[in-house]
Design a protein around this motif. Structure first.
Motif, PDB file in Angstrom:
ATOM      1  N   UNK A  37       0.836  -1.198   0.000  1.00 51.24           N
ATOM      2  CA  UNK A  37       0.000   0.000   0.000  1.00 51.24           C
ATOM      3  C   UNK A  37       0.874   1.252   0.000  1.00 51.24           C
ATOM      4  N   UNK A  38       1.841   1.251   0.861  1.00 49.16           N
ATOM      5  CA  UNK A  38       2.774   2.381   0.918  1.00 49.16           C
ATOM      6  C   UNK A  38       3.399   2.639  -0.439  1.00 49.16           C
ATOM      7  N   UNK A  39       3.845   1.561  -1.043  1.00 48.45           N
ATOM      8  CA  UNK A  39       4.538   1.719  -2.320  1.00 48.45           C
ATOM      9  C   UNK A  39       3.609   2.288  -3.384  1.00 48.45           C
ATOM     10  N   UNK A  62       2.115   6.722  -6.922  1.00 50.19           N
ATOM     11  CA  UNK A  62       1.109   7.631  -7.437  1.00 50.19           C
ATOM     12  C   UNK A  62       1.548   9.076  -7.225  1.00 50.19           C
ATOM     13  N   UNK A  63       2.088   9.324  -6.064  1.00 44.29           N
ATOM     14  CA  UNK A  63       2.554  10.684  -5.771  1.00 44.29           C
ATOM     15  C   UNK A  63       3.662  11.101  -6.716  1.00 44.29           C
ATOM     16  N   UNK A  64       4.578  10.197  -6.929  1.00 46.31           N
ATOM     17  CA  UNK A  64       5.691  10.512  -7.826  1.00 46.31           C
ATOM     18  C   UNK A  64       5.182  10.787  -9.232  1.00 46.31           C
ATOM     19  N   UNK A  65       4.287   9.956  -9.687  1.00 44.37           N
ATOM     20  CA  UNK A  65       3.777  10.112 -11.047  1.00 44.37           C
ATOM     21  C   UNK A  65       2.958  11.383 -11.194  1.00 44.37           C
TER      22      UNK A  65
END
Lengths: 132, 132
Positions: A90-92, A97-100
């Motif tokens: 989940x963390x990953x 998503x944040x990075x993208x």
DNA sequence: GCCTAATCAGGTGTAAACAA
DNA sequence: TTGTTTACACCTGATTAGGC
């Protein structure tokens, strides 16, 4: 000679830490000692767990019982492993998503993006996310 | 082959400095002995280790345990051997790459190249070399 | 002297414990 | 259960020192 590794789970014994005794569920020998026994999963056990996880990240009791049998691990270890795995996954996914979201949006201020990504990497536990 | 599990704890126990002592500063322990016991591996043991290494340079605990049985060496020795072997291999491969990079460029001063690579290996930090 | 086993210092991944 | 923290197994790279 051909090195033929037979998979017997009861063989693994590293220095001091108690390993899976296969048939002995748990040996709490030192209640006064706060030494945490850390199970080290071998490649075969990991593969079994990962395969199952891919099919169903949230196995029911019956499924877990099968995993106990297949891996030789205790039910407790199985449970904890799935807990941790779900959490890491989940963390990953959140992290990805944040990075993208950040990368394609504003390339013009790429310097700033770098910074924010850096901060992001520092605040979250990036190392945990990195590993499969 | 029969799995002969040696129950002797002396095999698995770490000689003196078991794990990372976590705190290193003072060594009020054992001031009398500074003689390091150095294991000398015989040809058969080396062959076993090398064969396994060729198949898998990073064996898990289970594999290491098998090696313990096959070689009669302690888990610690096994672990250290693989660590050192990986490190040496890495160094060598980096060295080779550098040589190959330098050679086609200026063959005229190949002798000097050798020297400079040698100096590079001695002085530079490996991390820096790695990143390239 | 060279080779390398052993040790050291620091880092990484994660099982287990704990908090919510 | 999920989310966070802790403790530890084990790693790398550098260094030290023993056997030949």
């Amino acid at each position: 000679m051909g090195i033929l590794f037979l998979p017997s789970p009861s063989l693994t014994a590293e220095p001091i830490s108690a390993r899976q005794p296969a048939l002995r569920p748990h040996v709490h020998k030192q209640p006064e000692k706060t030494t945490r026994v850390r199970t080290v999963l071998n490649e075969k056990q990991l593969h079994t767990l990962r395969t199952c996880y891919a099919a169903n990240p949230r196995p029911d009791a019956l499924m877990k019982e099968q995993l106990v049998e297949m891996t030789g691990l205790s039910p407790r270890v199985i449970r904890v492993w799935f807990q941790n795995k779900r959490c890491k996954d989940k963390k990953r996914s959140i992290m990805m998503k944040q990075l993208q979201q950040q990368q394609p949006n504003d390339k013009t201020v790429s310097g700033f993006n770098f910074l924010s990504v850096g901060i992001c990497m520092c605040t979250a536990n990036w190392k945990e996310l990195n590993s499969a």
